[in-house]
Design a protein around this motif. Structure first.
Motif, PDB file in Angstrom:
ATOM      1  N   ILE A 107      -9.333  35.539  30.176  1.00  0.00           N
ATOM      2  CA  ILE A 107      -8.895  34.210  30.603  1.00  0.00           C
ATOM      3  C   ILE A 107      -9.805  33.776  31.744  1.00  0.00           C
ATOM      4  O   ILE A 107     -10.182  34.579  32.603  1.00  0.00           O
ATOM      5  N   SER A 108     -10.189  32.510  31.737  1.00  0.00           N
ATOM      6  CA  SER A 108     -11.017  31.969  32.819  1.00  0.00           C
ATOM      7  C   SER A 108     -10.596  30.522  33.070  1.00  0.00           C
ATOM      8  O   SER A 108     -10.040  29.864  32.197  1.00  0.00           O
ATOM      9  N   THR A 147       6.592  39.793  31.796  1.00  0.00           N
ATOM     10  CA  THR A 147       5.833  40.589  32.765  1.00  0.00           C
ATOM     11  C   THR A 147       4.401  40.075  32.845  1.00  0.00           C
ATOM     12  O   THR A 147       3.755  39.847  31.815  1.00  0.00           O
ATOM     13  N   VAL A 148       3.894  39.898  34.060  1.00  0.00           N
ATOM     14  CA  VAL A 148       2.515  39.441  34.257  1.00  0.00           C
ATOM     15  C   VAL A 148       1.559  40.548  33.825  1.00  0.00           C
ATOM     16  O   VAL A 148       1.645  41.680  34.303  1.00  0.00           O
ATOM     17  N   ILE A 149       0.630  40.207  32.917  1.00  0.00           N
ATOM     18  CA  ILE A 149      -0.379  41.180  32.488  1.00  0.00           C
ATOM     19  C   ILE A 149      -1.777  40.805  32.977  1.00  0.00           C
ATOM     20  O   ILE A 149      -2.682  41.633  32.949  1.00  0.00           O
ATOM     21  N   ALA A 150      -1.940  39.582  33.442  1.00  0.00           N
ATOM     22  CA  ALA A 150      -3.199  39.147  34.059  1.00  0.00           C
ATOM     23  C   ALA A 150      -2.883  37.959  34.957  1.00  0.00           C
ATOM     24  O   ALA A 150      -2.035  37.128  34.617  1.00  0.00           O
ATOM     25  N   THR A 179     -10.248  39.985  32.495  1.00  0.00           N
ATOM     26  CA  THR A 179     -10.138  40.579  31.169  1.00  0.00           C
ATOM     27  C   THR A 179      -8.912  41.479  31.148  1.00  0.00           C
ATOM     28  O   THR A 179      -8.621  42.156  32.134  1.00  0.00           O
ATOM     29  N   PHE A 180      -8.205  41.479  30.034  1.00  0.00           N
ATOM     30  CA  PHE A 180      -6.968  42.260  29.932  1.00  0.00           C
ATOM     31  C   PHE A 180      -6.741  42.644  28.471  1.00  0.00           C
ATOM     32  O   PHE A 180      -7.377  42.104  27.565  1.00  0.00           O
ATOM     33  N   ASN A 203       2.762  35.842  23.691  1.00  0.00           N
ATOM     34  CA  ASN A 203       2.562  35.838  25.129  1.00  0.00           C
ATOM     35  C   ASN A 203       2.677  34.412  25.638  1.00  0.00           C
ATOM     36  O   ASN A 203       2.953  33.491  24.879  1.00  0.00           O
ATOM     37  N   SER A 204       2.441  34.211  26.925  1.00  0.00           N
ATOM     38  CA  SER A 204       2.442  32.852  27.478  1.00  0.00           C
ATOM     39  C   SER A 204       1.460  32.751  28.630  1.00  0.00           C
ATOM     40  O   SER A 204       1.097  33.751  29.253  1.00  0.00           O
TER      41      SER A 204
END
Length: 173
Positions: free
Chosen positions: A79-80, A105-108, A129-130, A137-138
């Motif tokens: 994500i950017s 839950t926050v993953i990035a 990057t994750f 997801n959201s």
């Protein structure tokens, strides 16, 4: 290919959104205090528009909005986005973009936390990057009520490299 729809602003500019139109984003908290703006600076970055959340006296709500996404497969994503944070305070002035899994839950997460020194004069690119373990997801964009920030050019793509921003094929403006 960008997985996020309407990644540079709302697809309405003033007034109340039409309830019969899919805007892709869900308003979480006081999102009416975030507007789509256009500026020569955003145009020079290739975006044309972006979300702006200004400090509003008397407002004490975190401003955020979310887009549910279904990913094509499990694996690595990047994500950017670009952000310019003009005003920051010691508290409640964070501004960030998060990726959450299907349980919330926050993953990035990337952006700037509260703190009087956490302001920028120019747009800065943030990227992370994750790896996902769920296809559902959201994406959540948050701007604290004491922050003045502009966010644009959100790109979610497959792989470990941040790609140059492109609109999703179904973007509606």
């Amino acid at each position: 290919i960008n997985i996020i729809r309407n990644s540079i602003g709302w697809n309405w500019y003033t007034g109340t959104p039409d309830p019969n139109v899919n805007y892709y984003w869900s308003m979480d908290a006081d999102t009416r205090l975030i507007e789509t703006i256009q500026s020569p600076e955003l145009a020079s970055l290739g975006f044309g528009s972006g979300w702006e959340g200004k400090v509003i006296s008397g407002n004490t709500l975190q401003r955020s909005f979310t887009q549910n996404i279904t990913l094509p497969y499990l694996g690595t994503y990047t994500i950017s986005f670009y952000m310019k944070k003009l005003v920051s305070a010691e508290d409640n002035s964070d501004a960030y973009v998060s990726v959450l899994n299907n349980s919330g839950t926050v993953i990035a997460e990337e952006g700037l936390a509260s703190g009087s020194s956490n302001a920028t004069n120019d747009f800065v690119q943030y990227k992370q990057t994750f790896t996902v373990t769920s296809l559902n997801n959201s994406i959540k964009i948050s701007i604290g009520y004491k922050a003045h920030a502009i966010i644009s050019g959100i790109m979610l793509n497959v792989g470990s490299e941040a790609l140059i921003w492109t609109p999703h094929s179904q973007e509606v403006y």
